[in-house]
Design an enzyme around this catalytic site. Sequence first.
Site, PDB file in Angstrom:
ATOM      1  N   CYS A 150       0.941  -1.330   0.143  1.00 56.81           N
ATOM      2  CA  CYS A 150       0.007  -0.075  -0.151  1.00 56.81           C
ATOM      3  C   CYS A 150       0.858   1.201  -0.070  1.00 56.81           C
ATOM      4  CB  CYS A 150      -0.775   0.060   1.190  1.00 56.81           C
ATOM      5  SG  CYS A 150      -2.129  -1.220   1.104  1.00 56.81           S
ATOM      6  N   HIS A 151       1.702   1.348   1.124  1.00 60.08           N
ATOM      7  CA  HIS A 151       2.590   2.518   1.025  1.00 60.08           C
ATOM      8  C   HIS A 151       3.950   2.332   1.197  1.00 60.08           C
ATOM      9  CE1 HIS A 151      -1.633   3.217   2.402  1.00 60.08           C
ATOM     10  NE2 HIS A 151      -1.650   4.456   1.571  1.00 60.08           N
ATOM     11  N   GLY A 152       4.514   1.139   0.760  1.00 58.86           N
ATOM     12  CA  GLY A 152       5.809   0.844   0.860  1.00 58.86           C
ATOM     13  C   GLY A 152       6.664   0.821   2.098  1.00 58.86           C
TER      14      GLY A 152
ATOM     15  N   TYR B 295      -4.428  11.567  -1.370  1.00 56.86           N
ATOM     16  CA  TYR B 295      -3.905  10.180  -0.836  1.00 56.86           C
ATOM     17  C   TYR B 295      -2.279  10.468  -1.295  1.00 56.86           C
ATOM     18  CZ  TYR B 295      -3.415   5.227  -0.915  1.00 56.86           C
ATOM     19  OH  TYR B 295      -3.141   3.896  -0.589  1.00 56.86           O
ATOM     20  N   ARG B 299       0.992   9.872   1.057  1.00 57.55           N
ATOM     21  CA  ARG B 299       2.064   8.977   0.922  1.00 57.55           C
ATOM     22  C   ARG B 299       3.463   9.643   0.907  1.00 57.55           C
ATOM     23  NH1 ARG B 299       0.549   4.714  -3.349  1.00 57.55           N
ATOM     24  NH2 ARG B 299       0.512   6.610  -4.806  1.00 57.55           N
TER      25      ARG B 299
END
Lengths: 186, 418
Positions: A150-152, B295, B299
């Site tokens: 998902c976000h590494g 989003y 991130r």
Amino acid sequence: MSTADAHDANRRDFLYIATGAVGAVGAASVAIPLIDQMNPSADVLALASIEVNLEPVEEGQSITVTWRGNPVIIRHRTAKEIEEAKATPVGDLPDRLARNANLAEDAPATDENRVIEGKEQYLVQMGVCTHLGCVPIGNEGDYEGWFCPCHGSHYDTSGRIRRGPAPENLHVPPYAYVSDTLIKIG
Amino acid sequence: MSGHSTYNPTNPVMKWLDARLPLPRLMYDSFVSYPVPRNLNYWYTFGGILMIMMVSQIITGVVLVMHYTPDVNMAFDSVEHIRRNVNYGNILQKWHAVGASFFFIAVYIHIARGMYYGSYKAPREILWMLGVVIFLVMMATGFMGYVLPWGQMSFWGAKVITNLFSAVPFFGEPIVTWLWGGFSVDNATLQRFFSLHYLLPFVLVGVVILHVWALHVTGQTNPTGVEVKSGQDTLPFTPYATVKDAFALCVFFIFFTAFVFYAPDYLGHSINYEKANPLSTPAHIVPEWYYLPFYAILRAIPDKLLGVVAMFGSIAIWFLLPWLDTSKVRSAAYRPIYKQLFWILLVVFFALGVVGANPAEGWWITAGQILTFYYFLHFLVLLPLVGLLETPKPLPSSISDSVLANGSAKAPAAQPAE
């Protein structure tokens, strides 16, 4: 307000404050059930424990089981993986706590504290990324442990966070060995 | 703006009603005789379009609930049931799903128009802030609605977004458990999302009424940013604005219905046609397109709490926009530097969307960080500074002057350069 009203203020003030107090208590006592109904219900809380047989899990193999609606990853680690995990100094870790429900909260994140002594080949941990809850993928990432798509976030072979946005190591659920190869989670 | 009422019923029934509940008078004053600036362009029609989209979503939503089942074992199949078995269900379901996307297309254009023409400036701060509240309610509603079909993307989107609250210091975990009603996203979560997805649109209606009320107190802005000074500057809402809004709506609906009829799933994700599986996260999870820029900001920050703060902050900052923009001039048409910054911001916002759609790897991360930095730089540094440093172009003395000048010579551009 006339002076006559002001004269009566004591009784009226008392009524005003008393009514307000009853109202406040009433509102609070109505709010509590309305808010608390959203917390886990009795049947969800009752999903206590599961037993898992580790015997069929070959070296280098991982299995995923469900406990309280969440995946639990059980990995039979190779000797190389254990070695790598042990060789990492705790000082190099972003999260230096073991996050092991079976140990004290301040236990350091050594590889020994992530597993049960004498059974260090079996790593049992929640398959829930501590960032935003995705299921990390095994044998992936820069540390050859787990990688969250998902976000590494990169986890090492001990399930400890090494790089990426996740703040904590993968949590180790409460579990114990019932027999030599059978564990009980929860 | 709201002057003396010109409503003058002749029908005895209407007279009788007017003396008892002057609702027709309110409607007449608000949507018929209400004076609007005579130079409104098509960018100003999106408020009306949004109103229709909201009504359309509520009507199709109420109808879909007649066939949908909020249960983890049945939700996915019940949506398929609507699409395959229910009479006209395939159109109604797609109208609702594509409608959400077009609702957001319209709201983004509406917000961009507000930023371009400085619609947030005094005395319209409350009007603008209510708009930001509307956007937030729309986001919450859209998010919960997307969870209801209980596909893979529904499930993992729900998990990731609810987990944002676990970043709250100390109370994070109890809050998330409370939101879920369990230890993971499960049936309890689906049912409460269903309940709230039905509730929030009506909250939205309430805030929209306040938004329109505030609009009718201050009056509309216009492309020149010059306030209405006399009756010469305005036209009655009906027929002028009504027809313009209706025409724009028709054009908008051509695009909308083209998607509904010919590409209903184009704006979605194919992985959502896989039933939710709590044990396997899809390799690449992304939210619906309309959340992608935010989003990407989430991130871009390699820290959980700060990432969440930046994401919410990127919208919360809009609340401060009326005070961050220090310029006395409203419209970007008369602000040569701000005009360029506006278009740069739009490109940055779009680029953030592209970053958000791509995996968090390699240089996408760097790109996201640079864009996020610029996004905040725009609002926190550039906007306050430009207002002080920039020399605006001379403003027309009134709206009617600008309209007349436009007729003869090509005077200050009243429309954003495309």
